[in-house]
Design a protein around this motif. Structure first.
Motif, short mmCIF file in Angstrom:
data_model
loop_
_atom_site.label_atom_id
_atom_site.label_comp_id
_atom_site.label_asym_id
_atom_site.label_seq_id
_atom_site.Cartn_x
_atom_site.Cartn_y
_atom_site.Cartn_z
N ALA A 148 0.82 -1.22 0.00
CA ALA A 148 0.00 0.00 0.00
C ALA A 148 0.85 1.27 0.00
O ALA A 148 0.31 2.38 0.03
N GLY A 149 2.18 1.12 0.00
CA GLY A 149 3.04 2.29 -0.03
C GLY A 149 3.30 2.94 1.32
O GLY A 149 3.83 4.04 1.40
N ALA A 150 2.92 2.26 2.41
CA ALA A 150 3.16 2.82 3.74
C ALA A 150 4.63 2.67 4.16
O ALA A 150 5.15 3.48 4.93
N TYR A 366 -4.22 -1.52 5.68
CA TYR A 366 -3.34 -0.94 4.66
C TYR A 366 -3.92 -1.09 3.26
O TYR A 366 -3.88 -0.16 2.46
N ILE A 367 -4.47 -2.27 2.95
CA ILE A 367 -4.97 -2.51 1.59
C ILE A 367 -6.09 -1.51 1.26
O ILE A 367 -6.26 -1.12 0.10
N ALA A 368 -6.83 -1.07 2.29
CA ALA A 368 -7.91 -0.09 2.08
C ALA A 368 -7.39 1.20 1.46
O ALA A 368 -8.15 1.96 0.87
N ARG A 369 -6.07 1.44 1.57
CA ARG A 369 -5.51 2.67 0.97
C ARG A 369 -5.40 2.56 -0.55
O ARG A 369 -5.30 3.58 -1.23
N VAL A 370 -5.38 1.33 -1.07
CA VAL A 370 -5.15 1.16 -2.51
C VAL A 370 -6.24 0.37 -3.23
O VAL A 370 -6.19 0.24 -4.46
N ALA A 371 -7.20 -0.16 -2.50
CA ALA A 371 -8.29 -0.91 -3.14
C ALA A 371 -9.53 -0.86 -2.25
O ALA A 371 -9.40 -0.81 -1.03
N PRO A 372 -10.73 -0.87 -2.85
CA PRO A 372 -11.95 -0.97 -2.04
C PRO A 372 -11.89 -2.24 -1.20
O PRO A 372 -11.67 -3.33 -1.73
N THR A 373 -12.06 -2.07 0.11
CA THR A 373 -11.76 -3.17 1.04
C THR A 373 -12.80 -3.25 2.14
O THR A 373 -13.37 -2.23 2.53
N THR A 374 -13.04 -4.45 2.63
CA THR A 374 -13.71 -4.59 3.92
C THR A 374 -13.36 -5.93 4.55
O THR A 374 -12.63 -6.74 3.96
#
Ligand SMILES: [Zn+2]
Length: 422
Positions: A148-150, A366-374
């Motif tokens: 996610a680029g963190a 973290y993935i929520a920063r780069v893709a729709p997530t839940t």
């Protein structure tokens, strides 16, 4: 012949058997798992997972952080995949369910689609994220963080364990340093099934948590400086007792959380008093504060209240206080469409559900920063996790996998409809 999506059913016995079988890799005497990231046991479970996914007809790719992507093709393979991800690594005294059910339920979804000959529109991917636990190599969620680029990759490679072995060297040693640059791979959506790691679902008798986000978290280090002096010959009015002031501060931190009820939590979990001698008035105290809330605005208010309370106590006690914020992890709000897909899936399958905010960190944060997530939560006994006694009911694990399957298929349908309309 392809069955309609609504008729698909996961196989609860196959899923449970897979969870129990793989739990033997790193299985402990007390019934837990010790499978620290990038150890030989981690390699063993990865090898098993890759083989199982290939057997299910998937193409497996591995990125340069060791994240494993098992792809089941769809009708249109130019589309970004819909992903199901979690982690197969555990704490040193971890349980059988934390992370593991997220990956293995993903595998069960693939097997179910195969059995029915069901063709999705987009490819479906199951992901094992490397080093979610952060127990061997800190920080936690390292590889989803790089994705996610963190964090950057070289920072991750340089992390060392307590024996001085580096993440990069251990990743290469177990043969899981892949070619694809981590994060280059795009996802249309990301779903993660996980145990709740808290007591709410069990207490309310619900089998599904519809996770709307991850709460914000801020950590502080506090230094209280008074004056050491003799416990017998220093009159009470002349003391600068750092521990007494710190004690009032601990009570004040607790009051801040209560003032922002019901969602705020605040904890002083570590406290050191110096010189820690029975007949010396404590001259210096160090303690930590952990503040959490689902809203960053409330968290900011909690921080301001905490600081004001601590400074007020210090001034009234004639002692000094230093407060340093050492970590700030903003609140995460999961994607509204993905959350709706989970809500509808739980209702459609007839599982009692409630909305919930995750109190712990997860790859999905973290993935929520780069893709729709839940995420989807299922109850675990007494809320216990990071413990060999961690336990989830087979029926709850199955319910979670069923909701996962339905939510993924609904999202596939929704994205296809949008593409057609758009
Ligand atoms: Zn986990």
């Amino acid at each position: 012949m392809s069955a309609p999506a609504a008729n698909l059913r996961i196989d609860p016995d196959r899923l449970w058997a897979t969870v129990m079988d793989t739990a033997k890799i790193g299985g402990t005497e007390k019934g837990g798992i010790c499978r620290l990231t990038l150890t030989d046991l981690d390699r063993q479970v990865r090898d098993w997972f890759v083989a199982a996914c290939r057997e299910a007809g998937c193409a497996v790719t591995i990125d340069d952080m060791g994240n494993i992507f098992a792809r089941r093709p769809g009708r249109d393979n130019s589309l970004k995949p819909i992903a199901i991800g979690s982690h197969l690594d555990t704490q040193p005294t971890g349980g059988k369910f934390d992370g593991v059910i997220g990956v293995l339920a993903g595998l069960e979804v693939l097997r179910t689609l195969n059995d029915a000959g069901f063709e999705t529109n987009a490819p479906i991917e199951v992901i094992d994220w490397t080093n979610e636990e952060g127990s061997r190599f800190a920080p936690a969620m390292l590889s989803s963080g790089v994705f996610a680029g963190a964090f950057d990759r070289d920072y991750a490679y340089a992390r060392t364990d307590r024996e001085g072995k580096s993440f990069g060297a251990e990743l290469a040693r177990i043969g899981y340093r892949g070619e694809t640059p981590c994060g280059a791979h795009r996802l249309a959506a990301h779903f993660e099934l996980h145990i709740e790691q808290g007591p709410i679902l069990e207490a309310e008798g619900r089998s599904i948590g519809i996770v709307t986000g991850v709460q914000g978290m801020r950590w502080y280090e506090v230094t209280v400086t008074g004056s050491e002096s003799h416990a017998g010959s220093t009159p009470m009015p002349l003391r600068k007792d750092a521990l007494l002031a710190a004690s009032r501060m601990v009570v004040a931190v607790n009051a801040v959380a209560l003032a922002h009820a019901p969602d705020a939590v605040a904890t002083v979990g570590l406290l050191e008093s110096r010189p820690n001698s029975r007949n010396v008035i404590p001259g210096a105290v160090f303690f930590t504060i952990d503040l959490r809330h689902p809203s960053d605005a409330v968290l900011a208010a909690m921080e301001a209240d905490t600081e004001a309370a601590l400074r007020g106590i210090a001034a009234a006690s004639g002692i000094d206080v230093g407060i340093e914020r050492v970590w700030d992890s903003p609140a995460v709000r999961f994607d509204a469409d993905c959350v709706a897909a989970v809500r509808d899936a739980a209702a459609g399958a007839g599982h009692p559900a409630r909305e919930i905010v995750s109190g712990a960190g997860h790859d999905s944060a973290y993935i929520a920063r780069v893709a729709p997530t839940t995420m989807i939560f299922v109850p675990c006994e007494k809320g216990l996790s990071h413990n060999e006694a961690e336990r989830a009911e087979p029926a709850h694990v199955a319910a979670g996998a069923e909701v996962l399957l339905r939510a993924v298929l609904a999202t596939d349908q929704r994205l296809a409809d949008q593409a057609r309309a758009g």
